[in-house]
Design a protein around this motif. Sequence first.
Motif, short mmCIF file in Angstrom:
data_model
loop_
_atom_site.label_atom_id
_atom_site.label_comp_id
_atom_site.label_asym_id
_atom_site.label_seq_id
_atom_site.Cartn_x
_atom_site.Cartn_y
_atom_site.Cartn_z
N ALA A 93 28.24 -39.08 47.83
CA ALA A 93 28.96 -39.53 46.64
C ALA A 93 30.07 -40.49 47.06
CB ALA A 93 29.55 -38.33 45.90
N GLU A 94 30.72 -41.09 46.10
CA GLU A 94 31.78 -42.06 46.38
C GLU A 94 32.88 -41.45 47.25
OE1 GLU A 94 33.60 -45.66 46.57
OE2 GLU A 94 31.63 -45.21 45.70
N ASP A 95 33.19 -40.17 47.00
CA ASP A 95 34.26 -39.52 47.74
C ASP A 95 33.76 -38.66 48.90
OD1 ASP A 95 33.03 -37.61 46.20
OD2 ASP A 95 34.89 -36.67 45.49
N SER A 96 32.49 -38.79 49.29
CA SER A 96 31.94 -38.01 50.40
C SER A 96 32.61 -38.40 51.70
CB SER A 96 30.43 -38.23 50.52
OG SER A 96 29.74 -37.69 49.42
N TRP A 97 32.83 -37.41 52.53
CA TRP A 97 33.44 -37.66 53.82
C TRP A 97 32.46 -38.35 54.77
CZ3 TRP A 97 38.37 -37.74 54.43
CH2 TRP A 97 38.96 -37.68 55.68
N ASN A 98 31.18 -38.03 54.68
CA ASN A 98 30.15 -38.63 55.52
C ASN A 98 29.17 -39.39 54.66
OD1 ASN A 98 30.85 -35.71 56.73
ND2 ASN A 98 30.56 -37.17 58.39
N LYS A 99 29.14 -40.68 54.79
CA LYS A 99 28.26 -41.52 53.98
C LYS A 99 27.06 -42.05 54.76
CE LYS A 99 31.62 -43.09 50.51
NZ LYS A 99 32.80 -42.33 50.98
N VAL A 100 27.10 -41.92 56.08
CA VAL A 100 25.96 -42.35 56.89
C VAL A 100 25.62 -41.24 57.89
CG1 VAL A 100 26.54 -44.80 56.68
CG2 VAL A 100 27.39 -43.49 58.64
N SER A 126 19.55 -30.45 81.93
CA SER A 126 20.20 -29.73 80.84
C SER A 126 20.07 -30.56 79.57
CB SER A 126 21.68 -29.48 81.15
OG SER A 126 22.37 -30.71 81.30
N ILE A 127 19.79 -29.90 78.45
CA ILE A 127 19.60 -30.57 77.17
C ILE A 127 20.65 -30.05 76.20
CG2 ILE A 127 18.02 -31.02 75.26
CD1 ILE A 127 16.10 -29.79 77.92
N ASN A 128 21.58 -30.91 75.83
CA ASN A 128 22.62 -30.56 74.87
C ASN A 128 22.27 -31.18 73.53
OD1 ASN A 128 25.21 -29.29 76.38
ND2 ASN A 128 24.10 -30.68 77.74
N ASP A 129 21.93 -30.34 72.58
CA ASP A 129 21.47 -30.78 71.26
C ASP A 129 22.53 -30.37 70.23
OD1 ASP A 129 20.20 -31.31 68.87
OD2 ASP A 129 18.36 -30.23 69.36
N TRP A 130 23.24 -31.36 69.71
CA TRP A 130 24.31 -31.12 68.73
C TRP A 130 23.93 -31.75 67.41
CZ3 TRP A 130 27.19 -34.49 65.79
CH2 TRP A 130 28.31 -33.97 65.15
N TRP A 131 24.26 -31.06 66.31
CA TRP A 131 23.98 -31.64 64.99
C TRP A 131 25.04 -31.19 64.00
CZ3 TRP A 131 21.42 -27.59 67.17
CH2 TRP A 131 21.40 -26.38 66.46
N TYR A 132 25.19 -32.00 62.97
CA TYR A 132 26.14 -31.69 61.90
C TYR A 132 25.50 -32.04 60.57
CZ TYR A 132 30.06 -32.00 58.68
OH TYR A 132 30.88 -31.85 57.59
N GLY A 133 25.21 -31.04 59.76
CA GLY A 133 24.71 -31.27 58.41
C GLY A 133 25.86 -31.64 57.50
N HIS A 134 25.76 -32.78 56.85
CA HIS A 134 26.87 -33.27 56.05
C HIS A 134 27.29 -32.25 54.99
CE1 HIS A 134 25.71 -37.72 57.04
NE2 HIS A 134 26.08 -37.01 58.10
N GLY A 135 28.58 -31.97 54.96
CA GLY A 135 29.12 -30.99 54.03
C GLY A 135 29.31 -29.61 54.64
N ALA A 136 28.78 -29.40 55.85
CA ALA A 136 28.93 -28.09 56.50
C ALA A 136 30.35 -27.91 57.01
CB ALA A 136 27.93 -27.97 57.65
#
Length: 342
Positions: A140-147, A215-225
């Motif tokens: 949305a317009e006010d979303s912290w993460n837009k991409v 070593s495999i470092n797999d990081w993720w962030y679901g927007h809004g979490a």
Amino acid sequence: MLTRIALGFLMLLLAVPVAGAASFDCGKASTAFERAICEFPELSRQDEILAKAYATALGGLSKKATAIVQKGQREWLAFAERACTDDAQPQEEAYDQDDFNCLGQLFSNRIAWLEESRMRSGRRIYQVDRYLVMPDPDAAEDSWNKVAVKEFSSPRIDGTDTEAVAFNALMDKSTAKLGFFPGSDVETDPAADAMTDNQVRTTVEAITSRRISLSINDWWYGHGAAHGNYTITYFHFLTQESRALVASDIFAGEAWKKPLKELVLAELNRTIEGGIWPESVDDIDEYVTETRRWNFSDRGLIVQFQPYEVTAYAFGAPTVTIPWDALNQYLAASGNEIVYSY
């Protein structure tokens, strides 16, 4: 934007604008991206370091490997221009303070990945990198993460010998799952998810006469979490066999599974305050047999657990080390050689 979930570049907020300290002629800066690099001293310094890291990363590579690293750098530059924007397109207006911090994190990541391109135990290692940035369709317009931003990196051996060919083929097969290579199912891959930031970094942990451990470092962030999440796993390539390690390379038969579970469970309960979650006890059977959780040290077998698997997120990704003295009786004929080889 990436900066809004990443830490480490807050000092950029206090920097005083200075021109001409970047790796290029700031008098010829023509884009908002280039001007941003020139305006803040800390970012200019990072740009200089990145230029040196890139030049060093190319040193001694074959023509084929050089082309791959050069392609990765071009892709990163295009990615960096878009990753700190609201629409995944190059920004035209001046970068604000959040944008400066975002760029700083990108530069830091890229420098660290370029530094992995070097000699290791007689092998010339280099990284194959892939980058993506795409608009979040639900923003949305006010979303912290837009991409959504995606960063993937994995090692290759510069060579044409049997070991290099087999190792690189396994790495290609692994990275195909990320949606960047022919034959991958991009509809279900992380690279197709426009509502999650991903960073998957695979690096060489150790090289011995019998194995290459990654070593495999797999990081993720679901927007809004509320926060991101991550996993830490391992991959062991056997140099003589030119294949991935399997459990029977280390342990003989099946008798090792029960005692290993008991040892791991006891160590988890000893090191985690209050012990592990009762509902996780039954899962230990499966966890301890997965070679992707295993790493090797002189002290013993390291078993890796992920956040939320056996205890609260605040405890991070727990590990336990089981002394070899407690496991030697279960080792296969090749086990000692693989574990202790230098």
